[in-house]
Design a protein around this motif. Structure first.
Motif, PDB file in Angstrom:
ATOM      1  N   GLU A   1      29.812  14.229   4.394  1.00 24.85           N
ATOM      2  CA  GLU A   1      31.004  14.840   3.799  1.00 24.85           C
ATOM      3  C   GLU A   1      32.014  13.772   3.378  1.00 24.85           C
ATOM      4  N   LEU A   2      32.158  12.722   4.197  1.00 28.93           N
ATOM      5  CA  LEU A   2      33.057  11.619   3.844  1.00 28.93           C
ATOM      6  C   LEU A   2      32.555  10.923   2.584  1.00 28.93           C
ATOM      7  N   SER A   3      31.255  10.736   2.479  1.00 27.54           N
ATOM      8  CA  SER A   3      30.664  10.115   1.293  1.00 27.54           C
ATOM      9  C   SER A   3      30.990  10.925   0.041  1.00 27.54           C
ATOM     10  N   ASN A   4      30.803  12.240   0.124  1.00 24.92           N
ATOM     11  CA  ASN A   4      31.125  13.117  -1.009  1.00 24.92           C
ATOM     12  C   ASN A   4      32.609  13.089  -1.330  1.00 24.92           C
ATOM     13  N   TRP A   5      33.443  13.078  -0.290  1.00 25.94           N
ATOM     14  CA  TRP A   5      34.888  13.047  -0.485  1.00 25.94           C
ATOM     15  C   TRP A   5      35.314  11.743  -1.167  1.00 25.94           C
ATOM     16  N   VAL A   6      34.790  10.615  -0.698  1.00 26.39           N
ATOM     17  CA  VAL A   6      35.135   9.309  -1.290  1.00 26.39           C
ATOM     18  C   VAL A   6      34.724   9.271  -2.760  1.00 26.39           C
TER      19      VAL A   6
ATOM     20  N   LEU B   1      42.427   2.238   0.128  1.00 26.39           N
ATOM     21  CA  LEU B   1      41.156   1.541   0.353  1.00 26.39           C
ATOM     22  C   LEU B   1      41.079   0.880   1.726  1.00 26.39           C
ATOM     23  N   LEU B   2      42.051   0.078   2.082  1.00 28.94           N
ATOM     24  CA  LEU B   2      41.975  -0.652   3.350  1.00 28.94           C
ATOM     25  C   LEU B   2      42.062   0.268   4.571  1.00 28.94           C
ATOM     26  N   PRO B   3      42.969   1.244   4.600  1.00 26.01           N
ATOM     27  CA  PRO B   3      42.946   2.163   5.748  1.00 26.01           C
ATOM     28  C   PRO B   3      41.650   2.968   5.850  1.00 26.01           C
ATOM     29  N   ILE B   4      41.102   3.403   4.723  1.00 27.01           N
ATOM     30  CA  ILE B   4      39.837   4.149   4.755  1.00 27.01           C
ATOM     31  C   ILE B   4      38.716   3.247   5.264  1.00 27.01           C
ATOM     32  N   THR B   5      38.720   1.997   4.832  1.00 26.78           N
ATOM     33  CA  THR B   5      37.702   1.049   5.290  1.00 26.78           C
ATOM     34  C   THR B   5      37.839   0.797   6.786  1.00 26.78           C
TER      35      THR B   5
ATOM     36  N   SER C   1      29.319   1.501  -0.851  1.00 29.70           N
ATOM     37  CA  SER C   1      28.986   1.313  -2.274  1.00 29.70           C
ATOM     38  C   SER C   1      30.015   1.987  -3.167  1.00 29.70           C
ATOM     39  N   CYS C   2      30.524   3.135  -2.743  1.00 28.63           N
ATOM     40  CA  CYS C   2      31.584   3.817  -3.506  1.00 28.63           C
ATOM     41  C   CYS C   2      32.906   3.064  -3.370  1.00 28.63           C
ATOM     42  N   LEU C   3      33.235   2.648  -2.160  1.00 30.54           N
ATOM     43  CA  LEU C   3      34.510   1.971  -1.928  1.00 30.54           C
ATOM     44  C   LEU C   3      34.608   0.641  -2.668  1.00 30.54           C
ATOM     45  N   VAL C   4      33.491  -0.073  -2.782  1.00 31.59           N
ATOM     46  CA  VAL C   4      33.520  -1.383  -3.432  1.00 31.59           C
ATOM     47  C   VAL C   4      33.819  -1.250  -4.931  1.00 31.59           C
ATOM     48  N   GLN C   5      33.657  -0.064  -5.474  1.00 29.35           N
ATOM     49  CA  GLN C   5      33.960   0.176  -6.887  1.00 29.35           C
ATOM     50  C   GLN C   5      35.433   0.470  -7.128  1.00 29.35           C
ATOM     51  N   SER C   6      36.216   0.509  -6.063  1.00 31.16           N
ATOM     52  CA  SER C   6      37.643   0.817  -6.162  1.00 31.16           C
ATOM     53  C   SER C   6      38.386  -0.256  -6.964  1.00 31.16           C
ATOM     54  N   LYS C   7      39.418   0.183  -7.684  1.00 36.40           N
ATOM     55  CA  LYS C   7      40.279  -0.758  -8.409  1.00 36.40           C
ATOM     56  C   LYS C   7      41.015  -1.668  -7.439  1.00 36.40           C
ATOM     57  N   SER C   8      41.161  -1.224  -6.202  1.00 34.89           N
ATOM     58  CA  SER C   8      41.884  -1.977  -5.181  1.00 34.89           C
ATOM     59  C   SER C   8      40.999  -2.947  -4.405  1.00 34.89           C
ATOM     60  N   CYS C   9      39.718  -2.999  -4.719  1.00 34.88           N
ATOM     61  CA  CYS C   9      38.798  -3.882  -4.007  1.00 34.88           C
ATOM     62  C   CYS C   9      39.290  -5.322  -4.111  1.00 34.88           C
TER      63      CYS C   9
ATOM     64  N   ILE D   1      26.768  -6.912  -0.946  1.00 38.95           N
ATOM     65  CA  ILE D   1      27.435  -8.223  -0.937  1.00 38.95           C
ATOM     66  C   ILE D   1      27.630  -8.728  -2.364  1.00 38.95           C
ATOM     67  N   GLU D   2      26.669  -8.504  -3.230  1.00 42.46           N
ATOM     68  CA  GLU D   2      26.836  -8.901  -4.629  1.00 42.46           C
ATOM     69  C   GLU D   2      27.971  -8.127  -5.288  1.00 42.46           C
ATOM     70  N   SER D   3      28.090  -6.839  -4.969  1.00 42.59           N
ATOM     71  CA  SER D   3      29.198  -6.040  -5.509  1.00 42.59           C
ATOM     72  C   SER D   3      30.539  -6.519  -4.970  1.00 42.59           C
ATOM     73  N   ILE D   4      30.566  -6.874  -3.703  1.00 38.12           N
ATOM     74  CA  ILE D   4      31.797  -7.403  -3.110  1.00 38.12           C
ATOM     75  C   ILE D   4      32.175  -8.719  -3.782  1.00 38.12           C
TER      76      ILE D   4
END
Length: 170
Positions: free
Chosen positions: A47-52, A63-67, A93-101, A130-133
């Motif tokens: 559910e968290l994955s779908n929500w993110v 981003l940082l608090p969710i992480t 994988s979803c979080l790393v796509q954030s504009k705030s990454c 890691i490549e996405s990061i």
């Protein structure tokens, strides 16, 4: 006219992270993640994955608090349930796509990802993350953090034997 008090800054280290998260993430998800039974927890991670994935604006701003919340629920990446780990990698994988990454995000998760990569099941997914990061945090920072984690644990020597993490596509 009375001035409004500014909201305190929410950081991953903040003791109020869970309280702030509870204001953003639906209560049902938070409750499921706290369950003792792994199937209930897995449902919470799904559910968290779908929500993110469907709440980009909220995940960008938090981003940082969710992480930090995710790390806490994964017992700082010490979670052993393979299905939950897979779902957590999907969330990352979803979080790393954030504009705030940024580097702070990378610094929070690289160690845990590398730790999981010592298990061959997670090597490919880990390299991809890691490549996405590296794309959002910078190659030298990501490489430095990855090598730092690799050198700090004997069990991670298997990763060095498995092959290098490649950043050639960047």
């Amino acid at each position: 006219m009375a001035k409004k008090k500014p909201k305190p800054e929410i950081t991953p280290e903040s003791t109020d992270t869970e309280k702030a998260i509870a204001e953003v993430i639906p209560a049902g998800i938070c409750e499921a993640l706290d369950k003792a039974e792994w199937k209930e927890r897995l449902k919470g991670f799904q559910e968290l994955s779908n929500w993110v994935a469907s709440n980009r604006k909220k995940t960008d701003s938090m981003l940082l608090p969710i992480t930090g919340f995710l790390k806490e629920k994964l017992k700082d990446f010490k979670e052993n349930n393979q299905t939950i780990i897979k779902e957590a990698f999907t969330i990352l994988s979803c979080l790393v796509q954030s504009k705030s990454c940024n580097k702070r995000f990378g610094g929070m998760v690289i160690g845990g990802i590398v730790e999981k990569m010592s298990d061959a099941k997670w090597y490919e997914l880990g390299v991809s993350l890691i490549e996405s990061i590296a794309e959002c945090s910078g190659v030298s920072f990501t490489t430095s953090k990855t090598i730092e984690k690799l050198s700090s644990s004997g069990k991670n020597l298997n990763l060095l034997r498995a092959g290098p993490v490649s950043y050639t596509h960047l």
